[in-house]
Design a protein around this motif. Structure first.
Motif, PDB file in Angstrom:
ATOM      1  N   GLY A   1       7.594  77.463  50.372  1.00 43.55           N
ATOM      2  CA  GLY A   1       8.008  77.868  49.037  1.00 43.55           C
ATOM      3  C   GLY A   1       8.000  76.743  48.019  1.00 43.55           C
ATOM      4  N   ASP A   2       7.867  77.138  46.746  1.00 40.93           N
ATOM      5  CA  ASP A   2       7.991  76.185  45.651  1.00 40.93           C
ATOM      6  C   ASP A   2       9.437  75.741  45.517  1.00 40.93           C
ATOM      7  N   LEU A   3       9.627  74.560  44.908  1.00 38.72           N
ATOM      8  CA  LEU A   3      10.974  73.997  44.781  1.00 38.72           C
ATOM      9  C   LEU A   3      11.283  73.671  43.328  1.00 38.72           C
ATOM     10  N   LEU A   4      12.535  73.873  42.958  1.00 42.58           N
ATOM     11  CA  LEU A   4      13.067  73.381  41.690  1.00 42.58           C
ATOM     12  C   LEU A   4      14.227  72.463  42.043  1.00 42.58           C
ATOM     13  N   VAL A   5      14.150  71.204  41.615  1.00 45.85           N
ATOM     14  CA  VAL A   5      15.188  70.223  41.930  1.00 45.85           C
ATOM     15  C   VAL A   5      16.020  69.982  40.672  1.00 45.85           C
ATOM     16  N   VAL A   6      17.291  70.390  40.724  1.00 45.64           N
ATOM     17  CA  VAL A   6      18.212  70.138  39.615  1.00 45.64           C
ATOM     18  C   VAL A   6      18.771  68.728  39.790  1.00 45.64           C
ATOM     19  N   LEU A   7      18.704  67.934  38.727  1.00 42.27           N
ATOM     20  CA  LEU A   7      19.147  66.544  38.767  1.00 42.27           C
ATOM     21  C   LEU A   7      20.301  66.338  37.796  1.00 42.27           C
ATOM     22  N   TRP A   8      21.289  65.528  38.184  1.00 43.88           N
ATOM     23  CA  TRP A   8      22.348  65.130  37.271  1.00 43.88           C
ATOM     24  C   TRP A   8      22.867  63.764  37.705  1.00 43.88           C
ATOM     25  N   ARG A   9      23.490  63.056  36.783  1.00 51.57           N
ATOM     26  CA  ARG A   9      24.003  61.735  37.124  1.00 51.57           C
ATOM     27  C   ARG A   9      25.340  61.868  37.836  1.00 51.57           C
ATOM     28  N   ASP A  10      25.645  60.901  38.674  1.00 49.96           N
ATOM     29  CA  ASP A  10      26.936  60.874  39.358  1.00 49.96           C
ATOM     30  C   ASP A  10      28.033  60.751  38.303  1.00 49.96           C
TER      31      ASP A  10
END
Length: 267
Positions: free
Chosen positions: A134-143
């Motif tokens: 499957g395709d992936l969506l990676v949600v990113l945020w700072r600590d």
């Protein structure tokens, strides 16, 4: 008996031929499937806009170090000999989904290096594990403790969006009370919920967090709406607190709402 044997032989040959033909069709379908990709969605507070004037001309100042994600990243996979195969590059911008970068089939690690770096001796900016398919969506945020994108956190989502659905994901460091239409539910950190969002029928969305006194404090109230063939994604993330916020609540919440067309709509 000879006639029966001949007929049986013909039947088995026919079945075998059909099976081979069906197998060939499956292989052809698999070959025509679009490449598997990973995309990135960084969320978080934008740094304040800073401008200086010199000789009567205004100049925008670059954001402070660590206040925004790296503008470009290189995605790679480790090799058996200890090296790394580069898969491609993606540009990161707060609140925006990046272009897709093709990734290998099957489960395994992904390495993300900041600034387009390819130095295999350096530590990756981010290490991920990709699922089997499957395709992936990676949600990113700072600590939120470090308040710097040098310390990045991530949640890998399946990008298999379904038309007529909305997915709500909480990446804030606290529980969020969600009222969606007539439904009420609690989302803990890294929890998600996928539910119906019928096309052309807006539904209310209210987000609340604890006020520290046994009650709830409203952080967002609006509505979600989408058109036929669309799916929606709502990311709840932690915002910075000012002095007034610190007196009222431990968590200030913001959200990013994305809609995209995922299915063909008959004309």
């Amino acid at each position: 008996m000879r006639v029966i044997s001949l007929l049986l032989g013909f039947a088995w040959a026919l079945i075998g031929g059909l099976s081979a033909e069906e197998g060939g069709e499956e292989e052809e379908k698999r070959a025509k499937r679009p490449p598997r990709v990973v995309r990135f969605l960084p969320v978080g507070e934008k740094p304040p806009y800073i401008q200086i004037t010199r000789d009567g001309i205004s100049y925008e100042q670059p954001p402070p170090p660590g206040s925004v994600p790296p503008g470009n990243v290189t995605i790679g996979v480790p090799k058996e000999d200890g090296g790394e195969d580069s898969l491609g590059k993606a540009s990161l911008q707060l609140g925006q989904v990046s272009v897709g970068v093709e990734i290998p089939k099957g489960a395994g690690p992904l390495r993300v290096r900041a600034g387009g770096a390819t130095d295999e001796e350096s530590q990756p900016w981010l290490k991920l594990e990709r699922p089997e398919e499957g395709d992936l969506l990676v949600v990113l945020w700072r600590d939120p403790r470090g308040k710097s994108w040098d310390r990045v956190r991530a949640k890998v989502l399946s990008a298999g969006s379904v038309a007529g659905k909305v997915t709500i994901v909480n990446v804030a460091s606290g529980k969020v009370a969600v009222t969606y239409g007539t439904d009420k539910f609690l989302l803990g950190t890294l929890d998600s919920r996928r539910t119906e969002l019928p096309p052309g029928r807006p539904l209310g969305l209210k987000l609340e967090v604890s006020d520290g006194k046994g009650g709830l404090m409203k952080q967002y109230q609006g509505s979600l709406e989408q058109q036929p063939g669309e799916a929606s994604l709502v990311i709840l993330y932690q915002a910075d607190r000012d002095e007034a916020d610190r007196k009222r609540t431990d968590l200030v919440l913001k959200c990013v709402i994305r809609r995209e067309l995922v299915a063909e709509v008959p004309g």
